[in-house]
Design a protein around this motif. Structure first.
Motif, mmCIF file in Angstrom:
data_model
loop_
_atom_site.group_PDB
_atom_site.id
_atom_site.type_symbol
_atom_site.label_atom_id
_atom_site.label_comp_id
_atom_site.label_asym_id
_atom_site.label_seq_id
_atom_site.Cartn_x
_atom_site.Cartn_y
_atom_site.Cartn_z
ATOM 1 N N CYS A 1 8.009 11.336 -8.916
ATOM 2 C CA CYS A 1 7.497 9.869 -9.814
ATOM 3 C C CYS A 1 7.550 10.672 -11.175
ATOM 4 N N SER B 1 9.338 6.442 -13.422
ATOM 5 C CA SER B 1 7.780 4.811 -14.139
ATOM 6 C C SER B 1 8.296 4.574 -14.785
ATOM 7 N N VAL C 1 8.047 0.801 -15.866
ATOM 8 C CA VAL C 1 9.790 0.313 -15.491
ATOM 9 C C VAL C 1 9.328 0.281 -13.929
ATOM 10 N N ALA C 2 8.810 0.827 -13.564
ATOM 11 C CA ALA C 2 8.444 0.409 -12.064
ATOM 12 C C ALA C 2 8.234 -0.823 -11.792
ATOM 13 N N LYS C 3 8.734 -1.099 -10.301
ATOM 14 C CA LYS C 3 8.190 -2.757 -10.410
ATOM 15 C C LYS C 3 6.858 -2.162 -9.211
ATOM 16 N N ASN C 4 7.158 -1.612 -8.430
ATOM 17 C CA ASN C 4 5.686 -1.351 -7.695
ATOM 18 C C ASN C 4 4.729 -0.105 -8.551
ATOM 19 N N LYS C 5 3.735 -0.821 -8.981
ATOM 20 C CA LYS C 5 3.046 -0.138 -9.794
ATOM 21 C C LYS C 5 2.212 0.925 -9.507
ATOM 22 N N TYR D 1 4.083 3.360 -8.200
ATOM 23 C CA TYR D 1 4.666 4.550 -8.994
ATOM 24 C C TYR D 1 4.695 4.872 -10.563
ATOM 25 N N ASN D 2 3.529 5.536 -10.729
ATOM 26 C CA ASN D 2 3.136 6.286 -12.112
ATOM 27 C C ASN D 2 3.270 7.265 -12.264
#
Length: 214
Positions: free
Chosen positions: A108, A129, A136-140, A142-143
């Motif tokens: 990520c 991310s 921009v990642a839909k799943n939070k 992934y940061n």
């Protein structure tokens, strides 16, 4: 009762030995990003460039800085590696991180293409991310928040030295990670190294012994 040079040499022999504490692999969701430190030839008599002048705008250019790649997984396994000079290049990133990922790891990072390229070469999944600081990642999940916090902690840690020579930068990165790493009480040898390198921990250890003696 020893010279400054001897103390300096001892410091870096110990710091070099802490390379063995670096995790062999990162797994799960792995965050990665880079931060920069000024290129320095501090302590060297023969310098390869002219001294910088205060107010020189060139000091802000990445060509005069050294990138440090910080990678960490959600278990806290962390790798800090110097990656060449200037902007992070593909070959420098590959040299620093090749073989450091579990086959099922998910890398990520921000929008920098070098990290996507690294994931492709390592055969692992890559998730972007953020772009220019905007998620921009839909799943939070992934940061790169953990990496950003490590960047801040690293800057604070390094500020006490008023600049370090680029030649020894990796040793100070090792020192920072030894400082951050919580070692097992059963691992006496590693625990002694950790205490010896961390002033705050050493002071607390001494006070505990003194209290138990009374």
């Amino acid at each position: 009762g020893i010279s400054y040079q001897t103390a300096f040499n001892w410091r870096h022999k110990i710091l070099s030995s802490t390379n063995e504490l670096t995790p062999k692999q990162l797994e799960g969701i792995v965050e990665a990003d880079d931060t920069f430190f000024p290129y320095s030839e501090k302590g060297q008599k023969q310098k390869s460039r002219k001294p910088r002048k205060r107010g020189n705008s060139n000091m802000t250019l990445k060509e005069n800085k050294v990138p440090v790649v910080v990678s960490t997984d959600r278990k806290g396994n962390t790798i800090l590696s110097r990656a060449g000079i200037g902007s992070v290049k593909r070959e420098d990133l590959q040299a620093a991180m090749a073989g450091k990922f579990h086959p099922e790891a998910i890398l990520c990072s921000d929008g920098a293409m070098v990290y996507k390229g690294l994931a492709i070469r390592e055969g692992i999944q890559h998730v972007k991310s953020a772009v220019h600081g905007r998620p921009v990642a839909k799943n939070k999940a992934y940061n790169i928040q953990s990496v950003n916090q490590l960047h801040k902690d690293l800057k604070v840690f390094m500020s006490r030295f008023n600049g370090v020579s680029t030649k020894y930068l990796q040793n100070y990165l090792n020192w920072f990670m030894t400082h951050k790493k919580k070692l097992s009480d059963a691992d006496k040898i590693r625990q002694i190294i950790w205490i010896s390198l961390t002033y705050a921990a050493a002071l607390e250890y001494y006070q505990a012994i003194k209290k138990s003696a009374t």
